[in-house]
Structure formats: structure tokens, C-alpha cells
Design a protein around this motif. Structure first.
Motif, PDB file in Angstrom:
ATOM      1  N   GLU A 143       0.832  -1.199   0.000  1.00 27.41           N
ATOM      2  CA  GLU A 143       0.000   0.000   0.000  1.00 27.41           C
ATOM      3  C   GLU A 143       0.867   1.251   0.000  1.00 27.41           C
ATOM      4  OE1 GLU A 143      -2.374   0.016   3.556  1.00 27.41           O
ATOM      5  OE2 GLU A 143      -0.666   0.378   4.860  1.00 27.41           O
ATOM      6  N   LEU A 144       0.324   2.288  -0.602  1.00 28.36           N
ATOM      7  CA  LEU A 144       1.027   3.566  -0.650  1.00 28.36           C
ATOM      8  C   LEU A 144       1.029   4.204   0.736  1.00 28.36           C
ATOM      9  CD1 LEU A 144       2.269   5.977  -2.284  1.00 28.36           C
ATOM     10  CD2 LEU A 144      -0.082   6.853  -2.437  1.00 28.36           C
ATOM     11  N   VAL A 145       2.189   4.704   1.122  1.00 26.55           N
ATOM     12  CA  VAL A 145       2.298   5.505   2.338  1.00 26.55           C
ATOM     13  C   VAL A 145       2.282   6.981   1.964  1.00 26.55           C
ATOM     14  CG1 VAL A 145       3.702   6.056   4.347  1.00 26.55           C
ATOM     15  CG2 VAL A 145       3.588   3.689   3.509  1.00 26.55           C
ATOM     16  N   ALA A 146       3.173   7.353   1.062  1.00 26.58           N
ATOM     17  CA  ALA A 146       3.238   8.740   0.593  1.00 26.58           C
ATOM     18  C   ALA A 146       4.045   8.781  -0.687  1.00 26.58           C
ATOM     19  CB  ALA A 146       3.871   9.659   1.634  1.00 26.58           C
ATOM     20  N   SER A 147       3.714   9.731  -1.550  1.00 25.26           N
ATOM     21  CA  SER A 147       4.464   9.921  -2.782  1.00 25.26           C
ATOM     22  C   SER A 147       4.676  11.414  -3.008  1.00 25.26           C
ATOM     23  CB  SER A 147       3.741   9.296  -3.974  1.00 25.26           C
ATOM     24  OG  SER A 147       2.511   9.956  -4.206  1.00 25.26           O
ATOM     25  N   ILE A 148       5.664  11.708  -3.839  1.00 27.60           N
ATOM     26  CA  ILE A 148       5.992  13.107  -4.127  1.00 27.60           C
ATOM     27  C   ILE A 148       6.439  13.204  -5.576  1.00 27.60           C
ATOM     28  CG2 ILE A 148       8.333  12.772  -3.187  1.00 27.60           C
ATOM     29  CD1 ILE A 148       8.237  15.739  -2.334  1.00 27.60           C
ATOM     30  N   THR A 149       5.874  14.153  -6.303  1.00 23.23           N
ATOM     31  CA  THR A 149       6.248  14.340  -7.699  1.00 23.23           C
ATOM     32  C   THR A 149       7.536  15.156  -7.785  1.00 23.23           C
ATOM     33  OG1 THR A 149       5.085  16.433  -8.019  1.00 23.23           O
ATOM     34  CG2 THR A 149       3.781  14.404  -8.248  1.00 23.23           C
ATOM     35  N   SER A 150       8.062  15.266  -8.982  1.00 22.00           N
ATOM     36  CA  SER A 150       9.278  16.053  -9.176  1.00 22.00           C
ATOM     37  C   SER A 150       9.043  17.530  -8.897  1.00 22.00           C
ATOM     38  CB  SER A 150       9.808  15.864 -10.600  1.00 22.00           C
ATOM     39  OG  SER A 150       8.817  16.237 -11.540  1.00 22.00           O
ATOM     40  N   PHE A 151       7.785  17.950  -8.911  1.00 14.90           N
ATOM     41  CA  PHE A 151       7.456  19.334  -8.602  1.00 14.90           C
ATOM     42  C   PHE A 151       7.115  19.537  -7.132  1.00 14.90           C
ATOM     43  CE2 PHE A 151       7.662  20.690 -12.882  1.00 14.90           C
ATOM     44  CZ  PHE A 151       7.152  19.661 -13.657  1.00 14.90           C
ATOM     45  N   GLY A 152       7.126  18.451  -6.361  1.00  7.59           N
ATOM     46  CA  GLY A 152       6.877  18.571  -4.933  1.00  7.59           C
ATOM     47  C   GLY A 152       5.444  18.348  -4.507  1.00  7.59           C
ATOM     48  N   LEU A 153       4.594  17.870  -5.416  1.00  7.86           N
ATOM     49  CA  LEU A 153       3.201  17.589  -5.046  1.00  7.86           C
ATOM     50  C   LEU A 153       3.161  16.276  -4.272  1.00  7.86           C
ATOM     51  CD1 LEU A 153       0.219  18.361  -5.282  1.00  7.86           C
ATOM     52  CD2 LEU A 153       0.133  17.004  -7.387  1.00  7.86           C
ATOM     53  N   ILE A 154       2.576  16.316  -3.100  1.00  7.97           N
ATOM     54  CA  ILE A 154       2.584  15.172  -2.185  1.00  7.97           C
ATOM     55  C   ILE A 154       1.207  14.545  -2.069  1.00  7.97           C
ATOM     56  CG2 ILE A 154       2.865  14.498   0.240  1.00  7.97           C
ATOM     57  CD1 ILE A 154       5.121  16.568   0.407  1.00  7.97           C
ATOM     58  N   THR A 155       1.200  13.226  -2.077  1.00 13.18           N
ATOM     59  CA  THR A 155       0.010  12.442  -1.792  1.00 13.18           C
ATOM     60  C   THR A 155       0.330  11.544  -0.613  1.00 13.18           C
ATOM     61  OG1 THR A 155      -0.663  12.426  -4.119  1.00 13.18           O
ATOM     62  CG2 THR A 155      -1.630  10.762  -2.680  1.00 13.18           C
ATOM     63  N   SER A 156      -0.553  11.533   0.390  1.00 13.18           N
ATOM     64  CA  SER A 156      -0.314  10.718   1.577  1.00 13.18           C
ATOM     65  C   SER A 156      -1.532   9.863   1.887  1.00 13.18           C
ATOM     66  CB  SER A 156      -0.011  11.606   2.796  1.00 13.18           C
ATOM     67  OG  SER A 156       1.170  12.345   2.614  1.00 13.18           O
ATOM     68  N   ALA A 157      -1.266   8.677   2.419  1.00 15.83           N
ATOM     69  CA  ALA A 157      -2.342   7.836   2.910  1.00 15.83           C
ATOM     70  C   ALA A 157      -2.933   8.477   4.164  1.00 15.83           C
ATOM     71  CB  ALA A 157      -1.813   6.446   3.219  1.00 15.83           C
ATOM     72  N   ASP A 158      -4.183   8.170   4.419  1.00 12.60           N
ATOM     73  CA  ASP A 158      -4.836   8.719   5.613  1.00 12.60           C
ATOM     74  C   ASP A 158      -4.058   8.349   6.876  1.00 12.60           C
ATOM     75  OD1 ASP A 158      -8.259   8.241   4.423  1.00 12.60           O
ATOM     76  OD2 ASP A 158      -6.794   9.840   4.069  1.00 12.60           O
ATOM     77  N   SER A 159      -3.518   7.136   6.878  1.00 11.27           N
ATOM     78  CA  SER A 159      -2.786   6.661   8.054  1.00 11.27           C
ATOM     79  C   SER A 159      -1.492   7.424   8.291  1.00 11.27           C
ATOM     80  CB  SER A 159      -2.478   5.170   7.908  1.00 11.27           C
ATOM     81  OG  SER A 159      -1.699   4.946   6.747  1.00 11.27           O
ATOM     82  N   ALA A 160      -0.992   8.088   7.253  1.00  8.61           N
ATOM     83  CA  ALA A 160       0.268   8.813   7.367  1.00  8.61           C
ATOM     84  C   ALA A 160       0.085  10.298   7.643  1.00  8.61           C
ATOM     85  CB  ALA A 160       1.081   8.650   6.083  1.00  8.61           C
ATOM     86  N   GLU A 161      -1.095  10.800   7.381  1.00  2.00           N
ATOM     87  CA  GLU A 161      -1.351  12.236   7.529  1.00  2.00           C
ATOM     88  C   GLU A 161      -1.060  12.705   8.950  1.00  2.00           C
ATOM     89  OE1 GLU A 161      -2.111  14.696   5.628  1.00  2.00           O
ATOM     90  OE2 GLU A 161      -2.699  13.794   3.729  1.00  2.00           O
ATOM     91  N   GLY A 162      -0.260  13.771   9.027  1.00  2.00           N
ATOM     92  CA  GLY A 162       0.046  14.360  10.325  1.00  2.00           C
ATOM     93  C   GLY A 162       1.166  13.682  11.085  1.00  2.00           C
ATOM     94  N   ARG A 163       1.605  12.526  10.618  1.00  2.00           N
ATOM     95  CA  ARG A 163       2.675  11.796  11.310  1.00  2.00           C
ATOM     96  C   ARG A 163       3.902  11.589  10.434  1.00  2.00           C
ATOM     97  NH1 ARG A 163       1.917   6.615  13.032  1.00  2.00           N
ATOM     98  NH2 ARG A 163       0.551   6.132  11.255  1.00  2.00           N
TER      99      ARG A 163
END
Length: 122
Positions: free
Chosen positions: A46-66
Motif C-alpha cells: 500500500e502507498l504511504v506517501a508519494s511526491i512528484t518532481s514538482f513537490g506535489l505530495i500524496t499521503s495515505a490517511d494513516s500517514a497524515e500528520g505523522r
């Protein structure tokens, strides 16, 4: 091709922190999105977090804030800072990179690291 090497995993008590690192090497034209995934036995990766070359971040709900993902395109590194760890964060963590091999190719290829074990004790 692209090789990824993770480091920084280990055993930590609940509430503690770890910082995972992933170093990228090899031949490629461009690396687009980089990310951290995790997997436990019997479950899908499962995805935890990803980041594009431009710095756009996607995070799993479980990772948000931590958890915080960051990258350095010059050093070809990506990191995952994990704070307030919980026992349910125990997993093998994998680094992934979506890259374009050459300037005349449009398709992306994904490479994976070998994984690093994170164990959080209650």
C-alpha cells in the motif's frame, strides 16, 4: 536502469520516530514520482506517501500528520520521516521511483528498492 537502496529501518518503541532514506542510482532521463509503500504478510503493498518532481505530495490517511515525505532531485534521494509511530506501522517499507529511461521515450517504468523492515513495539 534505476536502482533504489533504502536504509533507516529498524526497531522502535511506539511513539518514537524513524527516518527512512532511499538513494537512486543508474541511468535514466528523468525521475517523476517517487514514493514509499509498505507491506505486511498476507496483505497487498500500500502507498504511504508519494511526491512528484514538482513537490506535489500524496499521503495515505494513516500517514497524515505523522509522516513526511521529501526529496532532493540533485542528490537523487527521497526520505520518509515517520513520527508518533504505532504498532500498526510495522511493515516492510519499499521505495519506488517512476522514471523515463531516455529523452525519446514517453512511457514510465517503475523501479522498487529491496525494502527495509520497520518494527514498532507496543
Amino acid at each position: 536502469q534505476v536502482q533504489l537502496v533504502e536504509s533507516g529501518g529498524g526497531l522502535v518503541q511506539a511513539g518514537g520516530s524513524l527516518r527512512l532514506s532511499c538513494a537512486v542510482s543508474g541511468r535514466f532521463f528523468r525521475i517523476n514520482t517517487m514514493g514509499w509503500y509498505r507491506q505486511t504478510p498476507g496483505k497487498q503493498r500500500e502507498l504511504v506517501a508519494s511526491i512528484t518532481s514538482f513537490g506535489l505530495i500524496t499521503s495515505a490517511d494513516s500517514a497524515e500528520g505523522r509522516f513526511t515525505i521529501s526529496r532532493d532531485n540533485v542528490q537523487k534521494m527521497v526520505w520518509l520521516q515517520m513520527n508518533s509511530l504505532k504498532s500498526e506501522d510495522t511493515a516492510v517499507y519499499y521505495c519506488a521511483a517512476d522514471f523515463v529511461a531516455s529523452a525519446w521515450q514517453r512511457t514510465e517504468t517503475r523501479s522498487w528498492g529491496q525494502g527495509t523492515q520497520v518494527t514498532v513495539s507496543a
